[in-house]
Write a protein that holds these residues in place. Sequence first.
Motif, PDB file in Angstrom:
ATOM      1  N   LEU A 133     -14.561 -17.056  13.866  1.00  0.00           N
ATOM      2  CA  LEU A 133     -14.486 -17.392  12.439  1.00  0.00           C
ATOM      3  C   LEU A 133     -13.303 -18.318  12.138  1.00  0.00           C
ATOM      4  CD1 LEU A 133     -15.441 -13.825  11.206  1.00  0.00           C
ATOM      5  CD2 LEU A 133     -16.935 -15.820  11.386  1.00  0.00           C
ATOM      6  N   ARG A 147      -2.739 -18.844   2.072  1.00  0.00           N
ATOM      7  CA  ARG A 147      -3.451 -19.094   3.327  1.00  0.00           C
ATOM      8  C   ARG A 147      -3.266 -20.510   3.859  1.00  0.00           C
ATOM      9  NH1 ARG A 147      -9.326 -16.276   3.838  1.00  0.00           N
ATOM     10  NH2 ARG A 147      -8.796 -16.195   6.047  1.00  0.00           N
ATOM     11  N   LYS A 180     -14.542 -22.966   7.895  1.00  0.00           N
ATOM     12  CA  LYS A 180     -14.402 -22.220   6.646  1.00  0.00           C
ATOM     13  C   LYS A 180     -13.285 -22.796   5.787  1.00  0.00           C
ATOM     14  CE  LYS A 180     -11.465 -18.519   8.578  1.00  0.00           C
ATOM     15  NZ  LYS A 180     -11.471 -17.141   9.110  1.00  0.00           N
ATOM     16  N   HIS A 181     -13.156 -22.492   4.528  1.00  0.00           N
ATOM     17  CA  HIS A 181     -14.083 -21.765   3.669  1.00  0.00           C
ATOM     18  C   HIS A 181     -14.676 -22.814   2.748  1.00  0.00           C
ATOM     19  CE1 HIS A 181     -10.701 -19.103   4.815  1.00  0.00           C
ATOM     20  NE2 HIS A 181     -11.642 -18.214   5.016  1.00  0.00           N
ATOM     21  N   ARG A 191      -9.509 -15.456  -5.934  1.00  0.00           N
ATOM     22  CA  ARG A 191     -10.434 -16.205  -5.080  1.00  0.00           C
ATOM     23  C   ARG A 191     -11.874 -15.743  -5.234  1.00  0.00           C
ATOM     24  NH1 ARG A 191      -9.565 -14.116   1.193  1.00  0.00           N
ATOM     25  NH2 ARG A 191      -9.725 -11.912   0.766  1.00  0.00           N
ATOM     26  N   MET A 224     -18.776 -21.152   7.013  1.00  0.00           N
ATOM     27  CA  MET A 224     -18.600 -19.992   6.135  1.00  0.00           C
ATOM     28  C   MET A 224     -18.431 -20.464   4.690  1.00  0.00           C
ATOM     29  SD  MET A 224     -15.588 -17.079   6.117  1.00  0.00           S
ATOM     30  CE  MET A 224     -15.854 -16.520   7.784  1.00  0.00           C
ATOM     31  N   TYR A 227     -15.314 -17.895  -1.276  1.00  0.00           N
ATOM     32  CA  TYR A 227     -15.481 -16.831  -2.276  1.00  0.00           C
ATOM     33  C   TYR A 227     -15.636 -17.358  -3.703  1.00  0.00           C
ATOM     34  CZ  TYR A 227     -14.005 -12.974   0.838  1.00  0.00           C
ATOM     35  OH  TYR A 227     -13.927 -12.025   1.811  1.00  0.00           O
ATOM     36  N   TRP A 260     -16.729 -12.658   3.833  1.00  0.00           N
ATOM     37  CA  TRP A 260     -17.043 -11.230   3.828  1.00  0.00           C
ATOM     38  C   TRP A 260     -17.137 -10.685   2.399  1.00  0.00           C
ATOM     39  CZ3 TRP A 260     -17.754 -13.329   8.012  1.00  0.00           C
ATOM     40  CH2 TRP A 260     -18.010 -12.661   9.199  1.00  0.00           C
ATOM     41  N   SER A 394      -6.799 -11.696   7.565  1.00  0.00           N
ATOM     42  CA  SER A 394      -7.819 -11.693   8.614  1.00  0.00           C
ATOM     43  C   SER A 394      -7.404 -12.460   9.867  1.00  0.00           C
ATOM     44  CB  SER A 394      -9.123 -12.258   8.071  1.00  0.00           C
ATOM     45  OG  SER A 394      -8.916 -13.568   7.592  1.00  0.00           O
ATOM     46  N   GLU A 473      -3.165 -13.765   3.326  1.00  0.00           N
ATOM     47  CA  GLU A 473      -4.429 -13.749   2.604  1.00  0.00           C
ATOM     48  C   GLU A 473      -4.394 -12.723   1.460  1.00  0.00           C
ATOM     49  OE1 GLU A 473      -7.675 -13.068   5.290  1.00  0.00           O
ATOM     50  OE2 GLU A 473      -9.059 -12.595   3.658  1.00  0.00           O
TER      51      GLU A 473
HETATM   52  C1  BGC Z   1     -11.687 -14.029   5.004  1.00  0.00           C
HETATM   53  C2  BGC Z   1     -12.356 -14.796   6.121  1.00  0.00           C
HETATM   54  C3  BGC Z   1     -12.537 -13.908   7.310  1.00  0.00           C
HETATM   55  C4  BGC Z   1     -13.354 -12.694   6.903  1.00  0.00           C
HETATM   56  C5  BGC Z   1     -13.590 -11.717   8.013  1.00  0.00           C
HETATM   57  C6  BGC Z   1     -12.408 -12.725   4.706  1.00  0.00           C
HETATM   58  O1  BGC Z   1     -11.645 -11.955   3.861  1.00  0.00           O
HETATM   59  O2  BGC Z   1     -11.630 -14.816   3.845  1.00  0.00           O
HETATM   60  O3  BGC Z   1     -11.597 -15.922   6.448  1.00  0.00           O
HETATM   61  O4  BGC Z   1     -13.144 -14.606   8.345  1.00  0.00           O
HETATM   62  O5  BGC Z   1     -12.655 -12.006   5.877  1.00  0.00           O
HETATM   63  O6  BGC Z   1     -12.437 -11.053   8.351  1.00  0.00           O
END
Ligand code: BGC
Length: 726
Positions: A133, A147, A180-181, A191, A224, A227, A260, A394, A473
Amino acid sequence: MKIRVYLLALVVINSCFDIMAQTNSKDLDTKIESILSQLTLEEKVAMCHAQSKFSTPGVARLGIPEIWMSDGPHGVRGEINWDKWGYAGWTNDFATAFPALTCLAATFNPERSEEYGIAVGEEARYRRKDVLLGPGVNIYRTPLNGRNFEYMGEDPFLASKMVVPYIQGVQQNGVAACLKHYVLNNQEVWRNKVNVKVSERALYEIYLPAFKAGVQEGKVWSVMGAYNKYKGQYCCHNEILLNKILKNDWQFDGVVITDWGGATNTREAALYGLDMEMGSHSDGLTVSADYAYDYYYLANPYLELLKTGEVPISTVDDKVRRILRLMFRTTMNPDRGLGRMNNREHLDVARKIGTEGIVLLKNEDFFPIDPNKELTLAIIGENATKALTPGGGSSELKAKDEVSPLRGIKERFKNAKIIHAMGYNSGPPQYGKVIPPKYNNDSLKTAAVAAAKKADLVLFIGGLNKNHYQDCEGGDRLDYGLPFGQDELLDAVVKANPNTGMVLISGNAVEMPWVDKVKGIMQAWFLGSQSGHAIADVVSGDVNPSGKLPFTFPVKLEDNAAHYYGEISYPGVDYEQEYKEDILVGYRWHDTRKIKPQFAFGHGLSYTEFQLFNAEINSKNFEKGDAITISCSITNTANMAGAEVVQVYVGKNKSKVPRAVKELKGFQKVYLEPGETEDISIDIKIEDLAYYDESISDWNLEEGSYTVYVGNASDNISRTFKIRVK
Ligand code: BGC
């Protein structure tokens, strides 16, 4: 009946093996169709959503394997529980922690990016992950974004050039990268709710290019969704971003995965470009429940809509085709290697990238520090010893070994007497929470000042860390200044010993009221497993610094474009946000508005000196289809081997539309021995000078005069050329 199913399964298994053996020779689409035709509707829907926190189901009946994913992007994350957040407590899930992507971007060296991708991909493969990811290429818009350290800076051209080799490197292991993202997730505050209003022009010129490069040049296999919302619609199922731009215009043939819990609506998820739903909390899935995953938006509710005909079967067929394609590229690819993990080579890659990304911001004869001298060296600051691979959300890692800066320096400076004082302390990292520190910062300060007084030289190793509200994050920084009382501490330390240099560990710019007081400043990012060695390499002069800033350091927060426009621009009002600075992000803003930054984009000093000369341009007049070629010579004029980054920027003189003074359009890193000269040339396609014209919803190459700037930083231009485009 049983026998029939068994036979069918056998046929499919055999055909899967057959397919695996000949992936290159037969038409992949035919194979995908043959599998698709044998799947029930329920099986298809099941493939479109998670079965655990980080996996999706295959079809056991047919021998179609599961897909396993892991964060990303700086290494392979520790194993998470099947059903709930929290680590599974394995003892065999240690990984190499590579430097943060900000550091990678600061190398300005796509070769390092490829090595990074290959190594991290090998680790993912060894850990049996099919999708890694990362990488993230959200643009650095504000220094408060928690981030930023996971991304590649403020410039779309730099991020585009750096992201492509990373993706290719990962994917050559038969592991998918997940870009991502996508897109406009440029802050952590709100977010999950914020609706971003941005001009189409800024979207295309600033926020999309690195994604586009990842898709079209990197050929990334998964993306990915973000959000946040764009045009009122969540980015994880957004008709314009996913269906139109990504899948139609860019012809992305891979899988769109939610962030996620990023799905919020079944109909939209079915129709607007999402392929796979992960990690939703919508139904209380933070705790395990029987068949919990069946309640995902792309699970039973989707099946229902398909069965009643409210959304067409073609939607699920398209998703499953993409998922099968991803499988053939990864888990069903018989040719992929076996991967490797925690080996010397990966540590070396991490160390090399770390040393090459460190940026020497300021130096008044302070760095390098001679490791052979018998000095008393005071190392002050919590970051000298704090583990920085855990925390941050993450991207956190369970590093097999993390060499702290103090350890790295002690091992390299064997002749020095090293005294260490923490100076300040913060609590341990915890997602979404600030844990109070253990010790009293006043008494730590007293001890630090005493240590500084005793030393010949002080190295302050501070900055941000991976705690909540720092580089982490789930929240943005609350202040632009250094946290935990470091400004005051630095003041006191410098008073006690003016021979002080700063090693700033962070993924973000910080306010520097102490900038004139310290003798040297080195920007060392979150460097992972080999952090201390990489820092010692550069501090000691074993490696000559050659990193360049991938983003601007404003003097004060209000000097940053996003903050200049107040709350509506950051973080937004009532979850509505307008990117009022439009295309003027980072140095584009500082240059155009003549706001002098503390340290400019592209800035980075060396222990040696370079001279750029004989700069020439291939022509003064260009037409569509032409390329501008800038050639120049560069000499290392002092006595230490090193590397310099030649940077070429272009700006339009008098435009129909507002323009930045100049924008990065080319760069090249050159390694030179003392006295060595190299001739280089940098090509720029004339089409790359076009702006995104909203009146035609397309790129428009404006005629007229442009200026080409050649230098070694956005604020250090040694030669300009005027050209005309017809
Ligand atoms: C993050 C992603 C991460 C995913 C899985 C999310 O909260 O924004 O970057 O890959 O969680 O852990």
